[in-house]
Design a protein around this motif. Structure first.
Motif, PDB file in Angstrom:
ATOM      1  N   ARG A   2     -12.564  -3.619   1.577  1.00 38.38           N
ATOM      2  CA  ARG A   2     -13.023  -4.448   0.385  1.00 38.38           C
ATOM      3  C   ARG A   2     -11.554  -5.154   0.153  1.00 38.38           C
ATOM      4  NH1 ARG A   2     -16.481  -0.414  -3.490  1.00 38.38           N
ATOM      5  NH2 ARG A   2     -16.535   1.453  -2.174  1.00 38.38           N
TER       6      ARG A   2
ATOM      7  N   LEU B 123      -0.890   3.307  -2.833  1.00 41.44           N
ATOM      8  CA  LEU B 123      -2.516   2.756  -2.775  1.00 41.44           C
ATOM      9  C   LEU B 123      -3.409   3.530  -1.992  1.00 41.44           C
ATOM     10  CD1 LEU B 123      -1.690  -1.022  -3.497  1.00 41.44           C
ATOM     11  CD2 LEU B 123      -1.742   0.809  -5.318  1.00 41.44           C
TER      12      LEU B 123
ATOM     13  N   GLY C 278      -6.039   5.190  -2.574  1.00 40.67           N
ATOM     14  CA  GLY C 278      -7.445   5.182  -2.862  1.00 40.67           C
ATOM     15  C   GLY C 278      -8.086   3.775  -2.679  1.00 40.67           C
ATOM     16  N   PHE C 279      -7.298   2.875  -2.319  1.00 39.55           N
ATOM     17  CA  PHE C 279      -8.055   1.559  -1.929  1.00 39.55           C
ATOM     18  C   PHE C 279      -8.580   1.668  -0.607  1.00 39.55           C
ATOM     19  CE2 PHE C 279      -5.260  -2.080  -4.209  1.00 39.55           C
ATOM     20  CZ  PHE C 279      -5.243  -1.240  -5.492  1.00 39.55           C
ATOM     21  N   ASP C 280      -9.686   0.958  -0.650  1.00 40.64           N
ATOM     22  CA  ASP C 280     -10.639   0.485   0.457  1.00 40.64           C
ATOM     23  C   ASP C 280     -10.404  -0.340   1.345  1.00 40.64           C
ATOM     24  OD1 ASP C 280     -12.564   0.297   2.445  1.00 40.64           O
ATOM     25  OD2 ASP C 280     -14.249   0.393   0.743  1.00 40.64           O
TER      26      ASP C 280
ATOM     27  N   LEU D  61     -14.713  -3.335  -9.644  1.00 42.05           N
ATOM     28  CA  LEU D  61     -14.304  -2.261  -8.664  1.00 42.05           C
ATOM     29  C   LEU D  61     -15.214  -1.701  -7.676  1.00 42.05           C
ATOM     30  CD1 LEU D  61     -12.133  -0.191 -11.258  1.00 42.05           C
ATOM     31  CD2 LEU D  61     -11.197  -1.320  -9.434  1.00 42.05           C
TER      32      LEU D  61
ATOM     33  N   ASN E  32     -10.828  -3.756  -4.500  1.00 39.72           N
ATOM     34  CA  ASN E  32      -9.514  -3.012  -5.074  1.00 39.72           C
ATOM     35  C   ASN E  32      -8.882  -4.086  -5.994  1.00 39.72           C
ATOM     36  OD1 ASN E  32      -9.701  -1.150  -2.810  1.00 39.72           O
ATOM     37  ND2 ASN E  32      -9.200  -3.020  -1.590  1.00 39.72           N
TER      38      ASN E  32
ATOM     39  N   GLU F  10     -13.656   7.782  -8.234  1.00 39.06           N
ATOM     40  CA  GLU F  10     -13.718   7.146  -6.888  1.00 39.06           C
ATOM     41  C   GLU F  10     -13.222   5.690  -7.378  1.00 39.06           C
ATOM     42  OE1 GLU F  10     -16.947   5.269  -5.842  1.00 39.06           O
ATOM     43  OE2 GLU F  10     -16.279   4.779  -3.979  1.00 39.06           O
TER      44      GLU F  10
ATOM     45  N   VAL G 257       0.776  -1.104  -0.053  1.00 38.13           N
ATOM     46  CA  VAL G 257      -0.219   0.128  -0.172  1.00 38.13           C
ATOM     47  C   VAL G 257       0.740   1.315  -0.180  1.00 38.13           C
ATOM     48  CG1 VAL G 257      -1.673   1.345   1.499  1.00 38.13           C
ATOM     49  CG2 VAL G 257      -1.909  -1.341   1.159  1.00 38.13           C
TER      50      VAL G 257
ATOM     51  N   ARG H 217      -9.354   2.821  -6.724  1.00 32.45           N
ATOM     52  CA  ARG H 217      -9.095   1.530  -6.309  1.00 32.45           C
ATOM     53  C   ARG H 217      -8.573   0.442  -7.417  1.00 32.45           C
ATOM     54  NH1 ARG H 217     -14.312   2.771  -4.086  1.00 32.45           N
ATOM     55  NH2 ARG H 217     -15.338   1.577  -5.870  1.00 32.45           N
ATOM     56  N   TYR H 218      -8.003   1.136  -8.496  1.00 29.78           N
ATOM     57  CA  TYR H 218      -7.615   0.565  -9.587  1.00 29.78           C
ATOM     58  C   TYR H 218      -6.043   0.762  -9.930  1.00 29.78           C
ATOM     59  CZ  TYR H 218      -7.139  -1.430 -14.165  1.00 29.78           C
ATOM     60  OH  TYR H 218      -6.401  -2.287 -15.394  1.00 29.78           O
TER      61      TYR H 218
ATOM     62  N   THR I  72      -9.014  -7.464  -2.212  1.00 28.32           N
ATOM     63  CA  THR I  72      -8.136  -6.986  -3.087  1.00 28.32           C
ATOM     64  C   THR I  72      -8.052  -8.024  -4.022  1.00 28.32           C
ATOM     65  OG1 THR I  72      -6.990  -5.353  -1.716  1.00 28.32           O
ATOM     66  CG2 THR I  72      -5.795  -6.075  -4.017  1.00 28.32           C
TER      67      THR I  72
END
Ligand SMILES: CC(=O)N[C@H]1[C@@H](OP(=O)(O)OP(=O)(O)OC[C@H]2O[C@@H](n3ccc(=O)[nH]c3=O)[C@H](O)[C@@H]2O)O[C@H](CO)[C@@H](O)[C@@H]1O
Length: 382
Positions: A200, A193, A195-197, A227, A231, A254, A188, A258-259, A202
């Motif tokens: 969720r 990363l 914007g990664f949640d 998405l 992620n 948004e 990360v 996540r991409y 990966t």
């Protein structure tokens, strides 16, 4: 020791891992491994040997292309390349006679053929290592003259001709040690990363070192849906980044956060694997060894044209025990979505598949193969 093998990551990395394991083991007892890698010029193995400080010599090698029609085996390209094999054998023979190894390790790929044959001519013990469930073309040729044939899966033993079974031993497929020590937080941080949640899962998408057009196209089609659930880290192949960027330009800001898209995963690969909850991948033997050692839930889309359909075989082998989902033949985006969806929405299902995958993993493969190589070398010394 002389080591040979290469052409692809699948043949090169197990050889490298075994060399490193032997070096560490001998150093621990005050010894030293004298090692020479014999491979093709301007190849993955030549670059790997250079970066690892391993002495390297080249021999001529020719790729024998398989053909559905046996008459086409005599195509001009095959005839030219077959002509290079005797030259390669002569070069390898002179290298081995000069170097005088106690043992020769061959991990497959076209370049292994002349070197393995030369080992036999020089009466040096040859250890062959096969990564896949079925013996590749090069190893089929060499197994007949090998002192030991190390294979990666128990089921390979049943596929071997009875004459070869006595020399065969199951070691597993060595995985680079750094793959085992990845860190998801580092992924990360290093790949930024932000914007990664974290709530969720990966998904890591990989098409092998070159990337896969088929997997890229399928993933691009389901990406807006994917998405929403997850992620996504997408390794698409060094030549495909621009195309994928164009194809994914319509994503909302948004979703785009996540991409993460990359052509090739270098030193960050172990961290990316550590972060991944689900992997969508080709089923080359190297990748499968890594996914099973780590215990990852995976949707496998085999390369249909791989030699002897071995990627299909690798994928089905795992799918048979619920250790992966295998998508065979013509795969649609809807097929991929249907295969991935339950793994994303049901953590229990994901964990069960990961545990079954781990049952296939062999973290001690490099140590076992090192044992076989040392025993063969000592036999030669006695
Ligand atoms: C096209 C072809 O001939 N494929 C064969 C080749 O696989 P090939 O070498 O293409 O693929 P493998 O899955 O065996 O190995 C790929 C290796 O490259 C690494 N990697 C991949 C992508 C990336 O961005 N970064 C990275 O480091 C993977 O982690 C893995 O260690 O040899 C394998 C072993 O004999 C066979 O099973 C495959 O069928």
């Amino acid at each position: 020791m002389v080591v040979t093998g290469g052409g692809t990551g699948g043949h090169t990395y197990p050889a490298l891992t075994t060399v490193r394991t032997l070096q560490a083991r001998l150093a621990a007892t005050g010894g030293m491994l004298d090692v020479l890698w014999v491979g093709a010029a301007d190849s993955l193995e030549s670059r790997v040997a250079a970066s690892e400080g391993i002495a390297f010599e080249t021999v001529a090698t020719g790729k024998i292309r398989r053909a559905a029609n046996p008459l086409k085996l005599a195509s001009p390209a095959n005839v030219r390349d077959m002509g290079r094999v005797p030259l390669g054998v002569a070069q390898a023979r002179s290298i081995i006679a000069g170097y005088g190894p106690d043992v020769v390790l061959a991990t497959g790929g076209y370049v292994a053929v002349p070197v393995g044959l030369a080992a036999r001519m020089c009466r040096r013990p040859l250890v062959v290592h096969e990564q896949t469930v079925r013996l590749g073309l090069a190893n089929k040729t060499l197994a007949r003259v090998a002192a030991r044939v190390a294979v990666s899966s128990q089921s390979t033993l049943e596929l071997l001709p009875p004459g070869l079974r006595a020399a065969a031993v199951v070691t597993g497929n060595p995985v680079r040690p750094e793959v085992l020590t990845g860190d998801s937080h580092r992924a990360v941080e290093m790949l930024d990363l932000r914007g990664f949640d974290p709530r969720r899962p990966t998904v890591y998408v990989t098409g092998g070192a070159q990337g896969s057009q088929q997997i890229n196209t399928l993933v691009a089609e389901i990406l807006p849906w994917l998405l929403q659930q997850a992620n996504v880290i997408h390794q698409c192949g060094p030549g495909n980044v621009d195309t994928l960027r164009r194809r994914t330009a319509q994503l909302s800001a948004e979703a785009a956060g996540r991409y993460f898209l990359a052509g090739f995963m270098g030193p960050e690969l172990p961290d990316v694997l550590a972060l991944a909850d689900v992997v969508i991948s080709r089923s080359g033997a190297g990748t499968i060894a890594e996914l099973t050692v780590l215990g990852k839930a995976a949707v496998l889309i085999p390369l249909a044209s791989s030699a002897g359909n071995e990627q299909a075989h690798n994928a089905q082998h795992l799918a048979a025990t619920g250790a992966a989902v295998a998508l065979m033949g013509e795969v649609s985006a809807a097929d991929l979505q249907a295969a991935v969806a339950p793994l994303l929405t049901d953590p229990g299902r994901r964990a069960a598949m990961a545990a079954r995958a781990r049952d296939h993993g062999r973290p001690d493969a490099a140590e076992r193969l090192a044992d076989i190589v040392l025993t063969a070398a000592r036999t030669a010394l006695d």
